[in-house]
Design a protein around this motif. Structure first.
Motif, PDB file in Angstrom:
ATOM      1  N   VAL A  75      66.789  31.853  41.224  1.00  0.00           N
ATOM      2  CA  VAL A  75      68.125  32.335  40.861  1.00  0.00           C
ATOM      3  C   VAL A  75      68.090  33.858  40.893  1.00  0.00           C
ATOM      4  O   VAL A  75      67.263  34.483  40.218  1.00  0.00           O
ATOM      5  CB  VAL A  75      68.510  31.857  39.440  1.00  0.00           C
ATOM      6  CG1 VAL A  75      69.937  32.290  39.111  1.00  0.00           C
ATOM      7  CG2 VAL A  75      68.355  30.351  39.321  1.00  0.00           C
ATOM      8  N   VAL A  76      68.962  34.441  41.703  1.00  0.00           N
ATOM      9  CA  VAL A  76      68.969  35.893  41.875  1.00  0.00           C
ATOM     10  C   VAL A  76      70.327  36.445  41.466  1.00  0.00           C
ATOM     11  O   VAL A  76      71.336  36.227  42.144  1.00  0.00           O
ATOM     12  CB  VAL A  76      68.677  36.277  43.344  1.00  0.00           C
ATOM     13  CG1 VAL A  76      68.557  37.786  43.490  1.00  0.00           C
ATOM     14  CG2 VAL A  76      67.421  35.581  43.849  1.00  0.00           C
ATOM     15  N   ASP A  77      70.357  37.129  40.342  1.00  0.00           N
ATOM     16  CA  ASP A  77      71.591  37.804  39.909  1.00  0.00           C
ATOM     17  C   ASP A  77      71.585  39.211  40.478  1.00  0.00           C
ATOM     18  O   ASP A  77      70.672  39.993  40.197  1.00  0.00           O
ATOM     19  CB  ASP A  77      71.650  37.888  38.382  1.00  0.00           C
ATOM     20  CG  ASP A  77      72.012  36.569  37.745  1.00  0.00           C
ATOM     21  OD1 ASP A  77      72.908  35.885  38.279  1.00  0.00           O
ATOM     22  OD2 ASP A  77      71.378  36.201  36.746  1.00  0.00           O
ATOM     23  N   ILE A  78      72.602  39.537  41.243  1.00  0.00           N
ATOM     24  CA  ILE A  78      72.686  40.882  41.811  1.00  0.00           C
ATOM     25  C   ILE A  78      73.419  41.772  40.815  1.00  0.00           C
ATOM     26  O   ILE A  78      74.625  41.679  40.647  1.00  0.00           O
ATOM     27  CB  ILE A  78      73.380  40.851  43.188  1.00  0.00           C
ATOM     28  CG1 ILE A  78      72.529  39.956  44.103  1.00  0.00           C
ATOM     29  CG2 ILE A  78      73.519  42.267  43.762  1.00  0.00           C
ATOM     30  CD1 ILE A  78      73.069  39.776  45.473  1.00  0.00           C
ATOM     31  N   LEU A  79      72.640  42.603  40.138  1.00  0.00           N
ATOM     32  CA  LEU A  79      73.194  43.413  39.052  1.00  0.00           C
ATOM     33  C   LEU A  79      73.830  44.691  39.572  1.00  0.00           C
ATOM     34  O   LEU A  79      74.794  45.187  38.991  1.00  0.00           O
ATOM     35  CB  LEU A  79      72.092  43.763  38.039  1.00  0.00           C
ATOM     36  CG  LEU A  79      71.341  42.571  37.422  1.00  0.00           C
ATOM     37  CD1 LEU A  79      70.298  43.074  36.435  1.00  0.00           C
ATOM     38  CD2 LEU A  79      72.303  41.610  36.737  1.00  0.00           C
ATOM     39  N   ASP A  80      73.255  45.226  40.634  1.00  0.00           N
ATOM     40  CA  ASP A  80      73.806  46.476  41.157  1.00  0.00           C
ATOM     41  C   ASP A  80      73.363  46.694  42.600  1.00  0.00           C
ATOM     42  O   ASP A  80      72.280  46.242  42.998  1.00  0.00           O
ATOM     43  CB  ASP A  80      73.333  47.661  40.293  1.00  0.00           C
ATOM     44  CG  ASP A  80      74.204  48.897  40.494  1.00  0.00           C
ATOM     45  OD1 ASP A  80      75.324  48.758  41.020  1.00  0.00           O
ATOM     46  OD2 ASP A  80      73.757  49.998  40.144  1.00  0.00           O
ATOM     47  N   ARG A 165      75.669  35.645  41.968  1.00  0.00           N
ATOM     48  CA  ARG A 165      74.387  34.962  41.728  1.00  0.00           C
ATOM     49  C   ARG A 165      74.066  34.091  42.932  1.00  0.00           C
ATOM     50  O   ARG A 165      74.890  33.261  43.338  1.00  0.00           O
ATOM     51  CB  ARG A 165      74.500  34.114  40.466  1.00  0.00           C
ATOM     52  CG  ARG A 165      73.335  33.178  40.252  1.00  0.00           C
ATOM     53  CD  ARG A 165      73.477  32.418  38.949  1.00  0.00           C
ATOM     54  NE  ARG A 165      73.130  33.274  37.819  1.00  0.00           N
ATOM     55  CZ  ARG A 165      73.125  32.852  36.553  1.00  0.00           C
ATOM     56  NH1 ARG A 165      73.458  31.620  36.251  1.00  0.00           N
ATOM     57  NH2 ARG A 165      72.780  33.685  35.584  1.00  0.00           N
ATOM     58  N   LEU A 166      72.883  34.292  43.482  1.00  0.00           N
ATOM     59  CA  LEU A 166      72.456  33.521  44.654  1.00  0.00           C
ATOM     60  C   LEU A 166      71.362  32.535  44.254  1.00  0.00           C
ATOM     61  O   LEU A 166      70.419  32.905  43.549  1.00  0.00           O
ATOM     62  CB  LEU A 166      71.932  34.479  45.730  1.00  0.00           C
ATOM     63  CG  LEU A 166      71.553  33.874  47.076  1.00  0.00           C
ATOM     64  CD1 LEU A 166      72.765  33.255  47.782  1.00  0.00           C
ATOM     65  CD2 LEU A 166      70.914  34.930  47.977  1.00  0.00           C
ATOM     66  N   TYR A 167      71.527  31.293  44.690  1.00  0.00           N
ATOM     67  CA  TYR A 167      70.518  30.256  44.462  1.00  0.00           C
ATOM     68  C   TYR A 167      69.800  29.993  45.782  1.00  0.00           C
ATOM     69  O   TYR A 167      70.448  29.724  46.801  1.00  0.00           O
ATOM     70  CB  TYR A 167      71.173  28.961  43.983  1.00  0.00           C
ATOM     71  CG  TYR A 167      71.956  29.094  42.695  1.00  0.00           C
ATOM     72  CD1 TYR A 167      71.319  28.984  41.464  1.00  0.00           C
ATOM     73  CD2 TYR A 167      73.339  29.304  42.711  1.00  0.00           C
ATOM     74  CE1 TYR A 167      72.044  29.090  40.266  1.00  0.00           C
ATOM     75  CE2 TYR A 167      74.067  29.409  41.532  1.00  0.00           C
ATOM     76  CZ  TYR A 167      73.412  29.304  40.316  1.00  0.00           C
ATOM     77  OH  TYR A 167      74.140  29.409  39.154  1.00  0.00           O
ATOM     78  N   LEU A 168      68.484  30.068  45.759  1.00  0.00           N
ATOM     79  CA  LEU A 168      67.686  29.862  46.967  1.00  0.00           C
ATOM     80  C   LEU A 168      66.625  28.791  46.707  1.00  0.00           C
ATOM     81  O   LEU A 168      66.024  28.768  45.627  1.00  0.00           O
ATOM     82  CB  LEU A 168      66.982  31.170  47.365  1.00  0.00           C
ATOM     83  CG  LEU A 168      67.884  32.328  47.796  1.00  0.00           C
ATOM     84  CD1 LEU A 168      67.117  33.649  47.765  1.00  0.00           C
ATOM     85  CD2 LEU A 168      68.435  32.071  49.197  1.00  0.00           C
TER      86      LEU A 168
END
Ligand code: CA
Ligand code: CA
Length: 298
Positions: A75-80, A165-168
């Motif tokens: 799970v990748v949350d792109i904060l900035d 948020r990207l799920y891979l």
């Protein structure tokens, strides 16, 4: 906080890549990224053809997340997303989807000031920074960073931006997350085969969902889930994206196959992320509000 510098990069997503850093789930990490030309083009007299092709599409990384293993989801949350103060566009005589409409090769340096891209004296646009290349190490294959797939990669999906948020899917220990190819701005289709290509920094928070099947990358925004699918041509990319969207909704509702199909036809826009990378990438937009009765979550 871990920061991976831009000179720590890969050109292929490979099961054999070694982590540049390892963090615990829940950690924040910064990826400093070069542009897709490895920052080789800095003036308008440098054409794309002059760049060293072996260094096109670098991705910074990989970052390993402790405990992530085959069969999990990263799970990748792109904060900035921060961008450099100028971006590059290249028209290339024989590349992209509209080469027959071009007057040959050309490079444009596009200044970026206070959140605006200055195309020329008349045309200025608010930037919408996005991550073009983001993915994990595949199961077996080694896939160049310029190619999208179920591991992510060069999806050039404009919705992959700050606050999403990207799920891979994970196949290798630690997942091995890498990213690069930021665009200050890019439209769906990416018809010329580039956006405003820009160096920058991406701050993400990473986490792991244990033991969850995932067929293809899924992006979650405040308002939508996007199922992202890539394939050799547009028709096939659309088909795999629709198939995966149907599965996604079926697994999260008690609707029949026909009902899911009806709702996809009514509510879920089928969109084209890009038609110029070696594979074509589509996405299907699932509006969360329309399915609020089912409280759909990943
Ligand atoms: Ca790209
Ligand atoms: Ca690009």
């Amino acid at each position: 906080m871990v920061e991976i510098k831009a000179n720590t990069s890969i050109y292929s997503f490979s099961p054999d890549n070694k982590p540049a850093a390892t963090v615990q789930p829940g950690s924040v990490a910064v990826f400093e990224t070069r542009d897709c030309f490895s920052n080789q083009i800095e003036t308008e007299d440098q054409l794309f053809e002059s760049a060293d092709w072996s260094t096109i599409n670098p991705a910074t990384g990989p970052l390993a997340v402790e405990g992530a293993e085959k069969g999990d989801v990263l799970v990748v949350d792109i904060l900035d997303i921060e961008t450099a103060e100028f971006g590059v566009m290249t028209a290339v005589a024989d590349m992209g989807a509209i080469p027959h409409l071009l007057d040959g090769s050309e490079t444009r340096i596009i200044p970026i000031k206070d959140g605006w891209a200055e195309f020329n004296n008349e045309l200025k646009f608010p930037i919408k920074p996005m991550v073009g290349v983001i993915g994990v190490a595949p199961a077996e294959e080694t896939i160049p960073c310029g190619t999208p797939g179920i591991h992510g990669g060069n999806m050039d999906t404009k919705e992959i931006r700050k606050g999403t948020r990207l799920y891979l899917p994970v196949w290798q220990e630690g997942g091995l997350l890498s990213m690069g190819d930021l665009h200050a701005l890019q439209a769906d289709g990416e018809v010329l085969f580039c956006g405003i290509e820009v160096a920058g920094r991406v701050t993400v928070k990473v986490d792991v969902v244990k033991g969850k099947e995932l067929a293809t990358p899924i992006l979650e925004t405040e308002s939508h889930f996007y199922v992202i699918g890539s394939a050799e041509n547009l028709e096939e990319a659309a088909k795999v994206t629709m198939d995966w969207t149907h599965s996604f909704l079926k697994e999260r509702t008690n609707l029949t196959n026909n009902e899911v199909g009806m709702l996809m036809s009514l509510l879920c826009d089928l969109q084209i992320s890009q038609i110029v990378d070696p594979l074509i990438t589509c996405r299907m937009a699932i509006p969360k509000a329309s399915f609020s009765a089912y409280k759909i979550s990943f």
